[in-house]
Scaffold this motif. Structure first.
Motif, PDB file in Angstrom:
ATOM      1  N   THR A   1      -1.943   4.858 -17.017  1.00 54.33           N
ATOM      2  CA  THR A   1      -3.050   5.088 -16.261  1.00 54.33           C
ATOM      3  C   THR A   1      -1.751   5.140 -14.520  1.00 54.33           C
ATOM      4  N   LYS A   2      -0.360   4.863 -15.284  1.00 46.87           N
ATOM      5  CA  LYS A   2       0.702   5.293 -14.218  1.00 46.87           C
ATOM      6  C   LYS A   2       1.343   6.483 -14.089  1.00 46.87           C
TER       7      LYS A   2
ATOM      8  N   LYS B   1      -9.707  11.105 -20.018  1.00 45.95           N
ATOM      9  CA  LYS B   1     -10.589  10.689 -18.608  1.00 45.95           C
ATOM     10  C   LYS B   1      -9.564  11.571 -18.013  1.00 45.95           C
TER      11      LYS B   1
ATOM     12  N   LEU C   1      -1.536   0.930 -18.675  1.00 50.62           N
ATOM     13  CA  LEU C   1      -1.147   0.639 -17.889  1.00 50.62           C
ATOM     14  C   LEU C   1      -0.414   1.564 -17.383  1.00 50.62           C
TER      15      LEU C   1
ATOM     16  N   ALA D   1       2.239   2.330  -3.826  1.00 54.99           N
ATOM     17  CA  ALA D   1       1.069   2.792  -3.923  1.00 54.99           C
ATOM     18  C   ALA D   1       0.909   4.268  -4.037  1.00 54.99           C
TER      19      ALA D   1
ATOM     20  N   SER E   1     -11.644   1.639 -13.470  1.00 54.13           N
ATOM     21  CA  SER E   1     -10.824   0.562 -13.728  1.00 54.13           C
ATOM     22  C   SER E   1     -11.324  -0.282 -12.536  1.00 54.13           C
TER      23      SER E   1
ATOM     24  N   GLY F   1      -1.770   8.886 -12.051  1.00 46.32           N
ATOM     25  CA  GLY F   1      -1.999   8.589 -11.249  1.00 46.32           C
ATOM     26  C   GLY F   1      -0.555   9.656 -10.577  1.00 46.32           C
TER      27      GLY F   1
ATOM     28  N   ASP G   1      -5.595  -1.351 -12.037  1.00 40.52           N
ATOM     29  CA  ASP G   1      -5.706  -2.031 -13.656  1.00 40.52           C
ATOM     30  C   ASP G   1      -4.370  -3.112 -13.596  1.00 40.52           C
TER      31      ASP G   1
ATOM     32  N   GLY H   1       1.116  -1.288  -0.241  1.00 37.09           N
ATOM     33  CA  GLY H   1      -0.213   0.280   0.089  1.00 37.09           C
ATOM     34  C   GLY H   1       0.719   1.630  -0.153  1.00 37.09           C
TER      35      GLY H   1
ATOM     36  N   MET I   1      -5.494   2.002  -3.258  1.00 34.14           N
ATOM     37  CA  MET I   1      -4.581   1.015  -4.257  1.00 34.14           C
ATOM     38  C   MET I   1      -4.882   1.945  -5.319  1.00 34.14           C
ATOM     39  N   SER I   2      -4.176   3.060  -6.187  1.00 33.06           N
ATOM     40  CA  SER I   2      -4.050   3.428  -7.342  1.00 33.06           C
ATOM     41  C   SER I   2      -4.741   3.353  -8.197  1.00 33.06           C
ATOM     42  N   ASP I   3      -5.352   3.848  -9.111  1.00 34.53           N
ATOM     43  CA  ASP I   3      -6.116   3.763 -10.182  1.00 34.53           C
ATOM     44  C   ASP I   3      -4.981   2.419 -10.750  1.00 34.53           C
ATOM     45  N   TYR I   4      -4.073   2.755 -10.764  1.00 34.09           N
ATOM     46  CA  TYR I   4      -2.310   1.675 -11.606  1.00 34.09           C
ATOM     47  C   TYR I   4      -2.835   0.688 -10.924  1.00 34.09           C
ATOM     48  N   PHE I   5      -2.291   0.450 -10.012  1.00 36.80           N
ATOM     49  CA  PHE I   5      -2.001  -1.072  -8.889  1.00 36.80           C
ATOM     50  C   PHE I   5      -4.416  -1.531  -9.150  1.00 36.80           C
TER      51      PHE I   5
END
Lengths: 385, 338
Positions: free
Chosen positions: A91-92, A120, A88, A20, B165, A95, B39, A17, B33-37
């Motif tokens: 998204t990374k 988005k 991915l 992230a 997601s 984020g 996904d 966690g 979690m964040s969106d990345y995780f």
């Protein structure tokens, strides 16, 4: 025992966690993302794009950065040249709250899902090597590209045909491959307005069969149609044979090949005597660009990495980064809406590594980044003056 | 202590405990979690589904199939083409994608199903590549060639669209959960027993009156249909399908999932899928060296745990009993031949 296990599990969850949470909080530099194929089949393109963006950022920083002294930082994510990893990677990037915009990416099928994610998240994203026409047809607000489109070449030919050759009767010949036929059709579409007002007639539009040795029959038809400019959109092997046989049967009009038609191999097969004076429409190679920014960029690139990029695409990546930084500096904002609005409406003729940068309402690059090349008397392929 | 854990694991209560812990973990995970995780976990789900689908063929029946990406591609392209040209909702195409992939598997595999081992493997490699190359060559102008098909809708449940997601995460894992339930009960059914019998000894199976050919075909069709389902969900998540997503490498990944996890074992497949989809993400900072680590990990695995991380339990227990020469009472669901 049981408690120990629970603790362990909790510990694992906690570690994952914490991981992230994006750690960079002090947002001193302006962070611009670069999504590219750092590994995978197109890794060389990704690596060169990464290096190009780093150089572009260094050049900006050397001049004092943007927004009154903030440095530009490039944050790279790898998409492997795969749509799935591309999604991915995007998204990374979105984020991470400190990433304000992204240069993304090489390859149309990777760019597509990624651009949806940026859209988005309301983040400006500029593709540097995604040429499929449809990408900008989707009405996305935050998507731009500094590279051309698949139909740019046809448009460029139209420009050349009218401005340089002053052609009235044009012959278009293709080879029925997806690429050759596509280019031929795009060219015809690009010529459409000129055809409609009677300025130009396409007197010949037909295919040859690749792999054949004797093209005298289609060439005779071409001669009978009496064109004054001839565009062949297929590959070099046929192009060389076509040109020598055409000269034999007395076709003397200028020959223009698409970007697959002319290369050193073409000159070898046709021989210098026949090949010289053959034209080609092509993306400009880095070394052929005449702009001051190009020279500055390539010198810096060479000083750091020993050689200049071997393909045209990394330069578009550098330009994408440059124009994002420029827009942030001019608007004083890192907000996606402000930037998208500014790029679309205000940016016009801003000097870039690949020439002046501007965007159409759709988000395509304004102007056509193509060059006319010609085979010179020594058999080298040089930019036509 | 090791024995104690094993015992706890083996009792029904212990199992329930672990199972509920895993389920709670899955339910809570996306909210932490964040969106990345999220996904990453979504694609873990896709690979879990693909692993489960291949497990039917490779794990249960022991047919070597290295062309599974072909069925995955057919499912994805069926969804993509029908959704973009005819506007049929993605969710309604889910069963259709499964059917198309399954039907294709039936057509292609009926003439080759009698082949054994490596020979069958070679044909499946060819089949997977033919599907990919066909898509690349844009037959009848419907697959869009190397650029693929784009603009696929999100699945709609009627009252809401699956478009974030988070929703996709729950969507895929609910589907995976349903598949696990189905496949588990299949394992304990007459069909599952017949499959395993064929895997262990084809001649003995035939002598026992099992119709080897149709059971093999059935496994293939079910496996392909599940891969088609995965293709449908993948297409709607990415909104684009293109041939490079269905390369030979993808088939290899599915193969590794089943091998790493343990042939024929559902929890094993989940672990394998986790390894395959999480490993590259964790080691991404190492860029080009990560495949090196991946390869090394695979080799170490094959040396120290050749049966996979979590092999099918029944075999393990029986082996353990045989080694120790003890007889424990068998637990429900673990009857011999069950």
């Amino acid at each position: 025992m049981k408690q120990m296990r629970m603790l362990k599990i909790l510990g694992i969850f906690l570690v994952v966690g914490l991981w992230a949470i994006p750690f960079a909080v002090a947002a001193d530099p302006v962070v611009i993302g670069l999504q590219g194929p750092i590994t995978g089949p197109w890794a060389y393109e990704g690596q060169m794009a990464k290096q190009s963006c780093e150089i572009a950022a260094e050049l900006i920083n050397a001049k004092g950065g943007i927004l009154g002294g903030r440095m530009v930082e490039v944050r790279v994510v790898d998409d492997e040249g795969q749509p799935r990893t591309g999604a991915l990677a995007a998204t990374k990037l979105v984020g991470q709250k400190d990433v304000v915009a992204a240069v993304s990416t090489y390859g149309s099928s990777v760019c597509e899902p990624a651009s949806n994610i940026y859209e988005k998240a309301k983040k400006v994203n500029i593709a540097y090597g995604a040429t499929a026409v449809r990408l900008t047809d989707r009405g996305l607000k935050y998507f731009f590209r500094t590279c051309g489109r698949d139909d740019s070449q046809g448009k460029f030919f139209t420009e050349v045909a009218t401005k340089k050759f002053d052609a009235k009767r044009i012959a278009i010949m293709h080879d029925n491959t997806a690429f050759g036929k596509g280019l031929a059709e795009d060219t015809q579409n690009a010529l459409k307005s000129l055809i409609d007002n009677g300025q130009i007639t396409v007197v010949y539009f037909d295919a040859i069969t690749p792999g054949e040795r004797d093209f005298r029959v289609p060439l005779t038809n071409l001669r009978e149609s009496n064109p004054d400019l001839w565009y062949f959109t297929g590959y070099y092997a046929e192009a060389a044979l076509l040109l020598s046989q055409a000269r034999e049967i007395g076709i003397t009009i200028p020959f223009v090949g698409g970007n697959a038609a002319i290369n050193d191999e073409f000159v070898k097969i046709a021989g210098i005597d026949i090949a010289k004076g053959a034209f080609m429409t092509n993306e400009p190679l880095p070394a052929d660009l005449p702009f001051d920014e190009t020279r500055e960029f390539l010198d810096a690139y060479k000083a750091k990495f020993g050689e200049i990029p071997s393909s045209p695409w990394p330069l578009y990546a550098a330009d994408a980064l440059k124009i994002i930084a420029y827009a942030i500096d001019k608007t004083g904002s890192t907000d996606g809406d402000v930037l998208a609005e500014y790029l679309r409406k205000e940016v016009d003729g801003v000097p870039g590594v690949t020439g002046p940068i501007g965007f159409t309402d759709q988000g395509d690059r304004e102007g056509v980044p193509f060059y006319l090349y010609v085979v010179n008397d020594e058999g080298q392929i040089v930019v036509s003056q | 202590m090791n024995d104690e854990i094993k015992n706890r694991l083996n009792t029904l209560g212990g199992r329930r405990f672990w199972l509920s812990l895993v389920l709670i973990g899955f339910a809570v995970y996306p909210f932490l979690m964040s969106d990345y995780f999220i996904d990453v976990a979504f694609f873990f789900g896709i690979y879990a589904l693909l692993g489960l689908s291949l497990n039917v063929v490779l794990g249960e029946v022991g047919l070597f199939d290295l062309g599974h990406a072909g069925f995955y591609a057919i499912g994805a392209y069926t969804t993509a083409i029908l959704n973009t040209t005819l506007g049929i909702p993605v969710l309604m195409l889910l069963p259709l994608s499964a059917f198309t992939a399954g039907f294709f598997a039936y057509l292609v595999c009926s003439p080759i199903i009698h082949l054994k081992g490596d020979y069958f493997l070679l044909v499946t490699i060819g089949m997977g590549e033919i599907v990919r190359l066909a898509l690349l060559n844009n037959p009848f102008g419907i697959t869009g060639g190397p650029n693929g098909v784009f603009g696929i809708d999100y699945p709609s449940l009627g009252f809401m669209d699956i478009d974030t997601s988070l929703k996709f995460y729950f969507f895929i894992w609910i589907v995976v959960g349903l598949c696990i339930l189905g496949l588990m009960s299949l394992q304990h059914s007459r069909v599952g027993r017949a499959w395993n019998c064929i895997r262990e000894d084809e001649i003995a199976a035939e002598a026992n009156g099992i119709d080897v050919r149709s059971f093999k075909l059935l496994a293939f069709v079910i496996g392909a249909a599940l891969a088609g389902v995965a293709g449908n969900i993948y297409a709607s998540k990415l909104m684009i399908v293109s041939p490079e997503s269905f390369s030979f490498m993808e088939s290899c990944m599915m193969f590794s999932i089943v091998l790493i996890g343990g042939m024929g074992s559902v929890p094993g497949v989940l672990i394998g899928a986790a390894a395959i989809s999480l490993f590259p993400e964790i080691f991404r900072p190492m860029a080009q060296y990560r495949m090196l680590f991946f390869g090394a990990a695979m080799i170490l695995m094959m040396i120290f745990r050749p049966g996979g991380i979590w092999p099918r339990k029944r075999g393990a227990i029986q082996k353990g009993q045989a080694l120790k020469g003890i007889k424990k009472p068998l637990l429900p669901g673990e009857l011999p031949g069950a």
